[in-house]
Design an enzyme around this catalytic site. Sequence first.
Site, PDB file in Angstrom:
ATOM      1  N   ALA A  63     -13.741  -8.320  -3.707  1.00  0.00           N
ATOM      2  CA  ALA A  63     -14.502  -7.380  -4.741  1.00  0.00           C
ATOM      3  C   ALA A  63     -14.942  -6.578  -4.261  1.00  0.00           C
ATOM      4  O   ALA A  63     -14.364  -5.402  -4.393  1.00  0.00           O
ATOM      5  CB  ALA A  63     -15.669  -8.241  -4.953  1.00  0.00           C
ATOM      6  N   ASP A  87      -1.121  -6.425   0.804  1.00  0.00           N
ATOM      7  CA  ASP A  87      -1.762  -6.634   2.315  1.00  0.00           C
ATOM      8  C   ASP A  87      -1.651  -6.081   3.264  1.00  0.00           C
ATOM      9  O   ASP A  87      -1.456  -5.120   3.297  1.00  0.00           O
ATOM     10  CB  ASP A  87      -0.729  -7.673   3.068  1.00  0.00           C
ATOM     11  CG  ASP A  87      -0.572  -8.731   3.136  1.00  0.00           C
ATOM     12  OD1 ASP A  87      -1.748  -9.658   3.322  1.00  0.00           O
ATOM     13  OD2 ASP A  87      -0.430  -9.219   4.631  1.00  0.00           O
ATOM     14  N   ASP A 143     -14.607  -4.506   9.607  1.00  0.00           N
ATOM     15  CA  ASP A 143     -15.472  -3.239   9.717  1.00  0.00           C
ATOM     16  C   ASP A 143     -16.227  -3.019  11.235  1.00  0.00           C
ATOM     17  O   ASP A 143     -16.593  -1.336  11.517  1.00  0.00           O
ATOM     18  CB  ASP A 143     -15.568  -2.890   8.415  1.00  0.00           C
ATOM     19  CG  ASP A 143     -14.983  -2.975   7.564  1.00  0.00           C
ATOM     20  OD1 ASP A 143     -14.061  -2.535   8.274  1.00  0.00           O
ATOM     21  OD2 ASP A 143     -15.425  -2.962   5.907  1.00  0.00           O
ATOM     22  N   ARG A 201      -6.590   1.451   2.476  1.00  0.00           N
ATOM     23  CA  ARG A 201      -6.004   0.808   1.151  1.00  0.00           C
ATOM     24  C   ARG A 201      -6.522   2.045   0.586  1.00  0.00           C
ATOM     25  O   ARG A 201      -5.317   2.361  -0.632  1.00  0.00           O
ATOM     26  CB  ARG A 201      -7.026  -0.259   0.649  1.00  0.00           C
ATOM     27  CG  ARG A 201      -6.643  -1.686  -0.384  1.00  0.00           C
ATOM     28  CD  ARG A 201      -7.313  -2.579  -0.450  1.00  0.00           C
ATOM     29  NE  ARG A 201      -8.116  -1.577   0.690  1.00  0.00           N
ATOM     30  CZ  ARG A 201      -8.809  -3.031   1.557  1.00  0.00           C
ATOM     31  NH1 ARG A 201      -8.171  -3.561   2.033  1.00  0.00           N
ATOM     32  NH2 ARG A 201     -10.059  -2.831   2.006  1.00  0.00           N
TER      33      ARG A 201
HETATM   34  P1  IMP Z   1      -5.766  -8.592   3.168  1.00  0.00           P
HETATM   35  O1  IMP Z   1      -4.849  -9.940   3.311  1.00  0.00           O
HETATM   36  O2  IMP Z   1      -4.786  -7.703   2.810  1.00  0.00           O
HETATM   37  O3  IMP Z   1      -6.642  -9.434   2.477  1.00  0.00           O
HETATM   38  O4  IMP Z   1      -5.851  -8.223   5.208  1.00  0.00           O
HETATM   39  C1  IMP Z   1      -6.137  -9.487   5.793  1.00  0.00           C
HETATM   40  C2  IMP Z   1      -7.090  -9.542   6.619  1.00  0.00           C
HETATM   41  O5  IMP Z   1      -7.523  -7.841   7.589  1.00  0.00           O
HETATM   42  C3  IMP Z   1      -8.489  -9.549   5.874  1.00  0.00           C
HETATM   43  O6  IMP Z   1      -8.982 -11.119   6.190  1.00  0.00           O
HETATM   44  C4  IMP Z   1      -9.628  -9.264   6.448  1.00  0.00           C
HETATM   45  O7  IMP Z   1     -10.129  -9.573   8.167  1.00  0.00           O
HETATM   46  C5  IMP Z   1      -9.156  -7.999   7.263  1.00  0.00           C
HETATM   47  N1  IMP Z   1      -9.129  -6.302   6.996  1.00  0.00           N
HETATM   48  C6  IMP Z   1      -8.578  -6.112   5.574  1.00  0.00           C
HETATM   49  N2  IMP Z   1      -8.741  -5.132   4.690  1.00  0.00           N
HETATM   50  C7  IMP Z   1      -9.423  -4.943   5.945  1.00  0.00           C
HETATM   51  C8  IMP Z   1     -10.785  -3.387   5.562  1.00  0.00           C
HETATM   52  O8  IMP Z   1     -10.492  -2.529   5.014  1.00  0.00           O
HETATM   53  N3  IMP Z   1     -11.628  -3.949   6.861  1.00  0.00           N
HETATM   54  C9  IMP Z   1     -11.759  -4.709   8.013  1.00  0.00           C
HETATM   55  N4  IMP Z   1     -10.582  -5.875   7.745  1.00  0.00           N
HETATM   56  C10 IMP Z   1      -9.971  -6.157   7.089  1.00  0.00           C
END
Ligand code: IMP
Length: 192
Positions: free
Chosen positions: A11, A69, A152, A178
């Site tokens: 979300a 990702d 974060d 992102r």
């Molecule tokens: P994902 O595969 O893009 O969901 O990201 C992998 C992991 O990176 C997530 O499970 C988070 O632990 C970390 N992550 C991704 N985006 C963020 C963010 O904006 N803030 C903090 N941690 C993040």
Amino acid sequence: MKKFIFATNNAHKLDEVKAIVGKKIEILSLRDIGCQADIPETADTLEGNALQKARFVYDAYHQDCFADDTGLEVEALDGAPGVYSARYAGDAHNSEANMRKLLHELEGVENRRARFRTVFALILNGKEHLFEGIVYGRIDKVRHGTAGFGYDPIFIPDGYTQTFAEMGDELKNQISHRALGAQKLCKFLQTL
Ligand code: IMP
């Protein structure tokens, strides 16, 4: 109105990306299209995982789609946890355990430089495109703040004194990895 499937059910990510693309482009989540599949993310790069997720959705639904990702790349750890950020402390996708492990690895380490890197993979009319967003910063020694998710509470972006979790979603969504990746994706979509 152009319609894209965003291959996520997170979300936070959905809100972040929807806020950037605005009302001219409709974004559907996996839940919106009734996709309950556990989409594999088995590549060893962010690019590979983003493409893997987008290709899975494209092959199943034959609709324009994109996936992202993200990894947290810590300089003193040679880029770890990187593509393994979600499961750094094990398979449970436990943010608290992941932060604990990272803080432990960095105990006594002077160099706290790190960056979040996001890759978006878009499949449009069957053609693949990649977009990257990077935000540089450092890893704090303790957690601060409650907003956001993942790492974060321990990431302070350059130019700020607060962690992502302290600054809250509104500011974070303007400067995050992102956001930067989604802005590039969005710019591209607007040229179509
Ligand atoms: P994902 O595969 O893009 O969901 O990201 C992998 C992991 O990176 C997530 O499970 C988070 O632990 C970390 N992550 C991704 N985006 C963020 C963010 O904006 N803030 C903090 N941690 C993040």
